[in-house]
Design an enzyme around this catalytic site. Structure first.
Site, PDB file in Angstrom:
ATOM      1  N   HIS A 127       0.843  -1.199   0.000  1.00 28.16           N
ATOM      2  CA  HIS A 127       0.000   0.000   0.000  1.00 28.16           C
ATOM      3  C   HIS A 127       0.873   1.242   0.000  1.00 28.16           C
ATOM      4  CE1 HIS A 127       0.785  -0.567   4.292  1.00 28.16           C
ATOM      5  NE2 HIS A 127       0.272   0.624   4.566  1.00 28.16           N
ATOM      6  N   HIS A 141       1.299   4.015   1.989  1.00 30.03           N
ATOM      7  CA  HIS A 141       1.766   4.829   3.112  1.00 30.03           C
ATOM      8  C   HIS A 141       3.296   4.964   3.104  1.00 30.03           C
ATOM      9  CE1 HIS A 141      -2.158   4.251   5.606  1.00 30.03           C
ATOM     10  NE2 HIS A 141      -2.229   5.247   4.762  1.00 30.03           N
ATOM     11  N   ASP A 170       5.596   4.969   5.291  1.00 37.78           N
ATOM     12  CA  ASP A 170       6.430   4.059   6.062  1.00 37.78           C
ATOM     13  C   ASP A 170       6.539   2.671   5.434  1.00 37.78           C
ATOM     14  OD1 ASP A 170       3.730   3.559   6.743  1.00 37.78           O
ATOM     15  OD2 ASP A 170       4.302   2.696   8.672  1.00 37.78           O
ATOM     16  N   HIS A 171       5.946   2.496   4.253  1.00 36.13           N
ATOM     17  CA  HIS A 171       6.099   1.249   3.500  1.00 36.13           C
ATOM     18  C   HIS A 171       6.753   1.462   2.137  1.00 36.13           C
ATOM     19  CE1 HIS A 171       3.623  -1.461   6.106  1.00 36.13           C
ATOM     20  NE2 HIS A 171       3.267  -0.269   6.567  1.00 36.13           N
ATOM     21  N   HIS A 191      -7.502  -0.762   5.648  1.00 32.55           N
ATOM     22  CA  HIS A 191      -6.492   0.189   6.115  1.00 32.55           C
ATOM     23  C   HIS A 191      -6.344   1.312   5.099  1.00 32.55           C
ATOM     24  CE1 HIS A 191      -2.947   1.519   8.282  1.00 32.55           C
ATOM     25  NE2 HIS A 191      -2.205   1.412   7.184  1.00 32.55           N
ATOM     26  N   ASP A 211      -0.406  -3.967   6.278  1.00 33.52           N
ATOM     27  CA  ASP A 211      -1.131  -3.456   7.442  1.00 33.52           C
ATOM     28  C   ASP A 211      -2.590  -3.910   7.427  1.00 33.52           C
ATOM     29  OD1 ASP A 211       1.211  -2.260   8.126  1.00 33.52           O
ATOM     30  OD2 ASP A 211       0.518  -0.201   7.886  1.00 33.52           O
ATOM     31  N   HIS A 214       4.423  -4.560  10.794  1.00 30.14           N
ATOM     32  CA  HIS A 214       4.811  -3.844  12.019  1.00 30.14           C
ATOM     33  C   HIS A 214       4.961  -4.792  13.199  1.00 30.14           C
ATOM     34  CE1 HIS A 214       4.197   0.351  10.652  1.00 30.14           C
ATOM     35  NE2 HIS A 214       3.259  -0.165   9.893  1.00 30.14           N
TER      36      HIS A 214
END
Length: 255
Positions: A56, A58, A60-61, A114, A133, A171
């Site tokens: 996805h 975001h 942080d990915h 998400h 996530d 995570h």
């Protein structure tokens, strides 16, 4: 197959996952929170990265994707519907697609909730599902874009995979998720025992992922919405599974 999968801690609590198949010389990385630790792991093992798979959009990915691609020449795969907010894709995929990398057959699973364009990757030969996530240890991702109904459908889809599937999520949230799970199903002895194991592992600085799907099915309240004990705790004995899920998710948001 004899694929090796390694966990690479990134940022504060993210994981990148690298799968290496020595026979076909395919090495893929699922999500890239940070390029540097991934490159260090590849270099130490003498592996050449061939592919990057994104779950996805975001930051942080994906924020390490461009640097990792520049350093390795790896091809990037991601959801076609999210191409406008992902790094440049070499392969665009849709839920329900499958593609091959060397000897690996990879299935693309729809996983919204998400985010709306979230996907997961299932590799049957490796008994591995990379869930980003969506499904997490004891939990699931927060609903930033999708609805509770969409996430429940996602979890139902993932729950239907073989029980021996290992879940590789994005995570290290197991400790807080376990503590929350105990508030939803305090009388589950399997959950209580696993929560103690997680407490000990994290106290020792040890990771808690991946985890067997069968373990999640016996301890993750988000997968156990039909359990009478959970419904009694929530005061929702006759609600639909989606409604019970929505209540658990709302409680987790407040936890």
């Amino acid at each position: 197959m004899a694929a090796e999968i390694i966990r690479i801690p990134c940022l504060q609590d993210n994981y990148a996952w690298v799968l290496h198949d020595a026979e076909s010389r395919i090495t893929l990385c699922v999500d890239v929170p940070d390029a540097d630790p991934v490159l260090a792991a590849l270099t130490s093992r003498g592996w050449l990265l061939t592919d990057i798979l994104l779950t996805h959009h975001h930051d942080d990915h994906i924020q390490g994707v461009e640097a990792l691609k520049a350093a390795t020449g790896a091809k990037v795969t991601g959801a076609a519907t999210d191409a406008h907010r992902l790094p440049a894709l070499d392969r665009s995929v849709q839920p329900g697609d499958s593609f091959t990398l060397g000897a690996l057959s990879i299935e693309v699973l729809d996983a919204p909730g998400h985010t709306l364009g979230h996907i997961a990757y299932y590799i049957p030969a490796a008994k591995a599902a990379f869930t980003g996530d969506s499904l997490m240890a004891f939990g699931c991702g927060r609903l930033f874009e999708g609805t509770a109904a969409q996430m429940w459908q996602t979890l139902s889809r993932l729950k239907a995979l073989p029980g021996e599937t290992l879940i590789y999520s994005g995570h290290e949230y197991s400790l807080s998720n376990a503590r929350f799970a105990l508030t939803i199903e305090p009388s589950n002895p399997t959950l209580a025992a696993r929560a103690r194991e997680i407490e000990a592992a994290r106290a020792a600085g040890e990771p808690t992922l991946p985890v067997l799907l069968s373990t999640e099915c016996s301890t993750n309240p988000f997968l156990r919405v039909s359990e009478p004990a959970i419904r009694a705790t929530l005061g929702l004995p006759s609600a639909s599974d989606a409604e019970v899920f929505a209540e658990i998710r709302a409680r987790k948001d407040r936890f």
